[in-house]
Design a protein around this motif. Sequence first.
Motif, PDB file in Angstrom:
ATOM      1  N   GLU A 133       0.822  -1.203   0.000  1.00  0.00           N
ATOM      2  CA  GLU A 133       0.000   0.000   0.000  1.00  0.00           C
ATOM      3  C   GLU A 133       0.859   1.256   0.000  1.00  0.00           C
ATOM      4  OE1 GLU A 133      -2.087   0.583   4.007  1.00  0.00           O
ATOM      5  OE2 GLU A 133      -2.048  -1.592   3.849  1.00  0.00           O
ATOM      6  N   ILE A 185       3.694   2.242   1.564  1.00  0.00           N
ATOM      7  CA  ILE A 185       4.227   2.936   2.731  1.00  0.00           C
ATOM      8  C   ILE A 185       5.459   2.256   3.334  1.00  0.00           C
ATOM      9  CG2 ILE A 185       2.678   1.818   4.409  1.00  0.00           C
ATOM     10  CD1 ILE A 185       3.536   5.539   4.483  1.00  0.00           C
ATOM     11  N   CYS A 186       5.632   0.945   3.130  1.00  0.00           N
ATOM     12  CA  CYS A 186       6.747   0.282   3.823  1.00  0.00           C
ATOM     13  C   CYS A 186       8.078   0.525   3.127  1.00  0.00           C
ATOM     14  CB  CYS A 186       6.478  -1.212   3.993  1.00  0.00           C
ATOM     15  SG  CYS A 186       6.729  -2.205   2.501  1.00  0.00           S
ATOM     16  N   GLY A 187       8.042   0.827   1.828  1.00  0.00           N
ATOM     17  CA  GLY A 187       9.280   1.138   1.117  1.00  0.00           C
ATOM     18  C   GLY A 187      10.054  -0.087   0.674  1.00  0.00           C
ATOM     19  N   ARG A 196      10.503  -1.163   8.465  1.00  0.00           N
ATOM     20  CA  ARG A 196       9.417  -1.544   7.575  1.00  0.00           C
ATOM     21  C   ARG A 196       8.326  -2.412   8.209  1.00  0.00           C
ATOM     22  NH1 ARG A 196      11.934   0.634   3.253  1.00  0.00           N
ATOM     23  NH2 ARG A 196      13.985  -0.117   2.603  1.00  0.00           N
ATOM     24  N   ILE A 229       3.947   0.452  10.301  1.00  0.00           N
ATOM     25  CA  ILE A 229       4.174   1.613   9.450  1.00  0.00           C
ATOM     26  C   ILE A 229       2.926   1.978   8.656  1.00  0.00           C
ATOM     27  CG2 ILE A 229       4.946   0.539   7.276  1.00  0.00           C
ATOM     28  CD1 ILE A 229       7.407   2.524   7.532  1.00  0.00           C
ATOM     29  N   THR A 237      -6.669  -2.936   0.834  1.00  0.00           N
ATOM     30  CA  THR A 237      -6.106  -1.694   1.338  1.00  0.00           C
ATOM     31  C   THR A 237      -7.110  -0.975   2.221  1.00  0.00           C
ATOM     32  OG1 THR A 237      -4.764  -1.528  -0.630  1.00  0.00           O
ATOM     33  CG2 THR A 237      -4.992   0.468   0.675  1.00  0.00           C
ATOM     34  N   MET A 270      -4.486   7.666  -2.811  1.00  0.00           N
ATOM     35  CA  MET A 270      -4.287   6.224  -2.784  1.00  0.00           C
ATOM     36  C   MET A 270      -5.515   5.523  -3.381  1.00  0.00           C
ATOM     37  SD  MET A 270      -2.681   4.241   0.341  1.00  0.00           S
ATOM     38  CE  MET A 270      -3.847   3.827   1.589  1.00  0.00           C
TER      39      MET A 270
END
Lengths: 249, 637
Positions: free
Chosen positions: A60, A62-64, B70, B74, B281, B380
């Motif tokens: 989604e 955001i974690c990269g 991560r 997050i 999501t 998004m």
Amino acid sequence: MELTLYVWKQKGPQDKGGLQQYSANAVSRDMSFLEMLDQVNEELIKEGKDPIAFDHDCREGICGMCSQVINGVPHGPQERTTVCQLHMRNFKDGDIIYIEPWKARAFPVLRDLITDRSALDRIIQAGGYVSVHTGGVPEANAVLVPRQDAETAMDAAGCIGCGACVAACPNGSAMLFTAAKVSHLALLPQGRVEAGQRVCVMTDAMLKEGFGNCSNHYECQAVCPKGIKVRFIAKLNREYIRALSADPG
Amino acid sequence: MVLDAKCPVGPLAEKWDRRTEELELISPANRRKYRVLVVGAGLAGASAAATLGELGYQVETFCFQDSPRRGHSIAAQGGINAAKDYSGDGDSIFRLFRDTIKGGDFRAREANVFRLAMLSNNIIDQCVAQGVPFARDYAGYLDNRSFGGAQVSRTFYARAQTGQQLLLGAYGALSRQIRAGTVRMFPRTEMLDLVVVEGRARGITIRDLVTGEIRSHAGDAVCLCTGGYANVYYLSTNAMGSNVTAAWRAYKKGAFFANPCFTQIHPTCVPVAGDYQSKLTLMSESLRNDGRVWVPRTKGDMRQPCDIPEQERDYFLERKYPGFGNLAPRDISSRAAKEACDEGRGVGPGGRGVYLDFAEAMKHPGREKIKERYGNLFEMYAKITAENAYEQPMRIYPAPHYTMGGLWVDYNLQSTIAGLFVLGEANFSDHGANRLGASALMQGLADGYFIISHTIADYLAVHGPGKAVSEHGEFARAKEAAENLIKKLLSVNGRKTARDFHRELGRIMWEYAGMGRSKEGLNKALTRIPALREEFWENIKVPGSGAELNQELEKAGRVSDFLEFAELLVLDALHREESCGGHFRIEHQLPDGEAKRDDENFCHVAAWECRGTGISPVLHKEPLAFDNIELATRSYK
């Protein structure tokens, strides 16, 4: 849609690696790019072939974790979008797509599209934090922060540490990444105290890790999925000069 | 076995202080003699590792991602609660405590929840000091917003990236300790087993995900901070790698698993688009502050939302729960959405969706304000659906999001295995049968920053620094077991992938153990899960070898554990003959369709003990007492 993929395959850091051709069949427009790769992998596994290894986790944006160069552009054709949020409606039937890992001296390939980005962690470890212990801190509203400063700090703090900026830079520089962290903390009173020391040690760590220098190509800003601006690099430079020219007392 | 929660005696507000005074300490010079293993580096793990490192313990931290920045914390968007009462709307520690107990439908421990509410304020202080850029007002003070299940504004936020910013704060603190040499970080490693020596947790077996090497790490205590198990449903809002493996393998070594049937289905997620879907999501719950939830009044109304006149819309949350309206708690909102869709009034492809409409908010407070509040969420949404939520309503549908159940822990966060502590979402302790919004971040950080450092010191002080145990036979046995499991996975060479099995398991779980559960359905699941598991071991295909980076092997190992764990979740759901929070048994509902709790028979924590593969687990009950808050029917009307 039917697509032709050329994907970077590499067994390990020592292997030379090269592009391999795959076909992606029955691709839906509403699929994400990674879901398209999932589908290709499922077929490969069932045919007894080696699937394509790639980093991903939150899916989604955001974690990269996800990190692919698509047709020469880190994270692909859609602006401000990570690979995991890129959808196949950005492509059309019959397209040929090239998929490669981040390519930079500081990011060795571990397998296929997976690279080792721990150099970014070591830049943070050098000093990308406020040196505060747990407990013994002032009440949260004891130090006020001008709204604009908090907002600008947040603009910088949105960095997800994916490393696309490095992959896009002709010099393989991690300047945008480093600048984002330096700026985020320097803009807040809590981070201001160590700002001079921080910018120096982080910049040193960046150079030691084999990242290049910034020569104002702005490719990093163009590919950053979180829209981090190069003006933070200017801020890093100002902070750096300010730290070097500080009166030693 | 009697489950002793070891809650301190005395008035609620004094319990934690009393406990910290009773606990043994370890002097600064002696702390480096102890080694603590922390598994997981999300909010709970990173904050625990950083804090223990600062105090001087030798810490080793493990995560399966490539970096400790991560962890799936997050992805938390909306915010973090604290009882600061900055908004002046009558908030207090007691009110946050009461809201959390009530939100959890009276299935959480009072003492734990009160401590959580107390520590909430310290968390905000700590995070601000770390440089977390929380939203501020024009005078420079911290800003708050309201969130589901509360009538006060107590949620602190950093745009819709609160989890990211809090995690980066904890990651900064952790990075500082890595630099200082107190914490050794092992990214891209996965825990495969817990090593228990003479009744105490003394180490873990891990697999290096890059080289495939399996090795053991020994320590004086182990902290599991490995998150929740929502991926048992295959499609959830969790990250792809989120799994139950560490918790499950600890369960098999003697840690009790509590309330596995307490799962949270979040009401505001982007609906499923097709069979290829790999995850769902979440759209932050904060959207319900300004968005109105509705479906067409009549069944099968296929008109575009803008063509449906006001009087032909059903704002069902506002209608059913006028007191809270669109901000009703998650379990209640999710069920109401499912009901509307079951009646044939759902919208979008397949009719599994409801509208979340911002048309009114575009007029007041206006487009600019909405963009400022939720701009990145709208962006998004547009990326996923190619729809513009400024112009037309979003479509949302419930999705598995969080799991309140987890390994059983006492007040000190210690499991039923001495020296095994469990923090954050991985434990069961604070959210009862339903978690309120903006309280997961709170719990992860309370456990990691402020609780574990006290309680683990007591445990370590009592046992003294351990002599080297890594030569003990248990280490070799755990390593061999992990190696054998991998060999077995690789040797089947069947025709279906790990993902095929995972998807199939998810269908069973969503169908029979999702938002509405019945005895009949759960019993069906109890026959179908073992059959699927059997097929897995006959027909799984894992390519490659164990001695390399092999993502399919990782996946297959996790799915094999979900296939076992799912059965325990279903058993627990079957045992709990009541409806409460996220656990809705259709046999147990009030005439108006609301959950019917049974306090006489089920006011307890259900903790399951593993008795070995193929043998039914044993149920232990921890009774729950409510001395400070009246055990009442939960009403949001």
